[in-house]
Design an enzyme around this catalytic site. Sequence first.
Site, mmCIF file in Angstrom:
data_model
loop_
_atom_site.group_PDB
_atom_site.id
_atom_site.type_symbol
_atom_site.label_atom_id
_atom_site.label_comp_id
_atom_site.label_asym_id
_atom_site.label_seq_id
_atom_site.Cartn_x
_atom_site.Cartn_y
_atom_site.Cartn_z
ATOM 1 N N HIS A 177 64.230 27.849 -16.501
ATOM 2 C CA HIS A 177 63.431 26.655 -16.800
ATOM 3 C C HIS A 177 62.380 26.903 -17.891
ATOM 4 C CE1 HIS A 177 60.492 28.294 -13.922
ATOM 5 N NE2 HIS A 177 59.611 27.474 -14.438
ATOM 6 N N HIS A 239 62.676 34.891 -17.450
ATOM 7 C CA HIS A 239 61.737 34.105 -18.255
ATOM 8 C C HIS A 239 61.134 34.890 -19.425
ATOM 9 C CE1 HIS A 239 62.285 31.382 -15.032
ATOM 10 N NE2 HIS A 239 61.334 31.821 -14.240
ATOM 11 N N LYS A 339 51.182 37.742 -10.144
ATOM 12 C CA LYS A 339 50.691 36.705 -9.237
ATOM 13 C C LYS A 339 49.265 37.053 -8.836
ATOM 14 C CE LYS A 339 55.094 35.004 -7.566
ATOM 15 N NZ LYS A 339 55.144 33.746 -8.322
HETATM 16 C C1 BG6 Z 1 60.002 30.950 -10.945
HETATM 17 C C2 BG6 Z 1 59.623 32.143 -10.109
HETATM 18 O O1 BG6 Z 1 61.203 31.193 -11.628
HETATM 19 O O2 BG6 Z 1 58.978 30.677 -11.890
HETATM 20 C C3 BG6 Z 1 58.295 31.884 -9.418
HETATM 21 O O3 BG6 Z 1 60.635 32.393 -9.141
HETATM 22 C C4 BG6 Z 1 57.238 31.489 -10.409
HETATM 23 O O4 BG6 Z 1 57.880 33.056 -8.692
HETATM 24 C C5 BG6 Z 1 57.729 30.352 -11.298
HETATM 25 O O5 BG6 Z 1 56.077 31.087 -9.692
HETATM 26 C C6 BG6 Z 1 56.753 30.068 -12.423
HETATM 27 O O6 BG6 Z 1 57.137 28.909 -13.106
HETATM 28 P P1 BG6 Z 1 56.064 28.011 -13.866
HETATM 29 O O7 BG6 Z 1 56.884 26.996 -14.588
HETATM 30 O O8 BG6 Z 1 55.182 27.430 -12.803
HETATM 31 O O9 BG6 Z 1 55.314 28.915 -14.768
#
Ligand code: BG6
Length: 488
Positions: A177, A239, A339
Amino acid sequence: MGATPEPFDLVLFGGTGDLAMRKLLPALYRRHCAGQLPPDGRIIATGRSEMTTPAFLSRVEEHFAETLSDEEFNSPDREDFTQRLSYQQVDASDVIGFDALGTALAGREQVTRVFYLAVAPQHFVTICQQLHAHDLVSANARVVLEKPLGHDLASAQRISEQIGEIFDEDAIYRIDHYLGKETVQNLIALRFGNMLFEPLWRREWVRDVQISVSEQVGVEGRAGFYDRTGALRDMVQNHLLQLLCIIAMEPPASIEANAVRDEKLKVLRALLPLSGQEALRNTVRGQYRAGAIEGAPVVGYQEEDGIERQSRTETFVAIRAELENWRWAGVPFYLRTGKRLQERSAEIIVNFRDVPHSIFDRTYSTGHPNRLVIKLQPDEGVRLHMLAKSPGDRMQLRPVSLDLDFAEAFQQRPADAYERLLMDVLRGRLTLFMRRDELYAAWRWIEPILEAWQESGEPPKPYTAGTWGPAASSALLGRENANWHEEA
Ligand code: BG6
């Protein structure tokens, strides 16, 4: 935002889960409100529980009340949107559920058929096999896979090969995403739509690149998953490496999916392997202890519900990576994610080199005056830092920045990542989805790091929740006289 897709049936596995309720259904609803969904577009949510469609709809309504703005929630379009939705009980191991799904889909073999697997990866293969066994994989069928795509290279290969027997590679949409975030798209526009940066985008002019994704949240009720996974697999393998690809790739010949994916793959393959002592020297892993986030006390990782008391899972990673190619040789790419850090922020920073010789007084001595900050969240924009003369009779330099705030510049709410990616799936555009060889290349680079950590026997370094991670993370950059952007 683009052409209205063809009529579709979207089958959402994990349809009552957190991702569906918080992200996928709101994203589809917003696209519906924007007039982007064709009238003949159905969403069939599936889940293991027995539930009627009206009961499912009232669940959706509850979640929408929490997730959407008042204006969105109270829109007359909501009623219309729910006409698209239905619920079907399907259990991956329950053949009856698939029969009923077949009945729901019957006679619509011509429309785009999307199977979105928002479920744990151990169910991916079984679901695809059941779909195949029930003859539901029509010529127009696509499958969307949510991460994590495996736990290591071998499991990623196993899943991919088995799914590859059922779906062609071009019908597989592996979602990351982060690639759907507005600023990531803008990064592509910034790099390849302008002449300004490209000549400077290389080792001669760039001192280092930082990719930092910091979160304030903890394990958020996903203890079981997270404790088995850790930050390297959860965030870096996908990511952060995808962001690295976009920042470092060569200009693709076109925006077409394989042209972009070929270039991204070259970046992943150019990553200098980190194993053994080199992996330990160039990585830092941490785990949060009790602390406070914006003044509110939080427990340490090992005290979180569902986490093993002696857990060695990392909740923080910092890595010094390098690319072995002509453009980037020797330029450090610092990656960091964690985190329970001080701020929620995701940004990419390109630090340009210092001027070779300064003709000015050393009044501004911190160095690296030019940095480009590409902000993904919370606010989306681009900021270029430079030195300018301070007003007055003396030639005194001061850092200033040129700011581009996308929301302000375009006076428009940027689409959420899932809105864009779901529309891309419906339209059949693969550019923002990972190809199988990219997935393997990413695991190939990650695995030796995991092995080195395992072999070292050392626990992750503790850090207090609400800080920027373990001191070793600053020291990693300090070695090369650099520092993380926030601490500058
Ligand atoms: C997810 C992870 O893919 O991305 C999560 O599994 C993380 O642990 C999240 O919190 C973060 O996404 P965003 O869009 O909130 O930065």
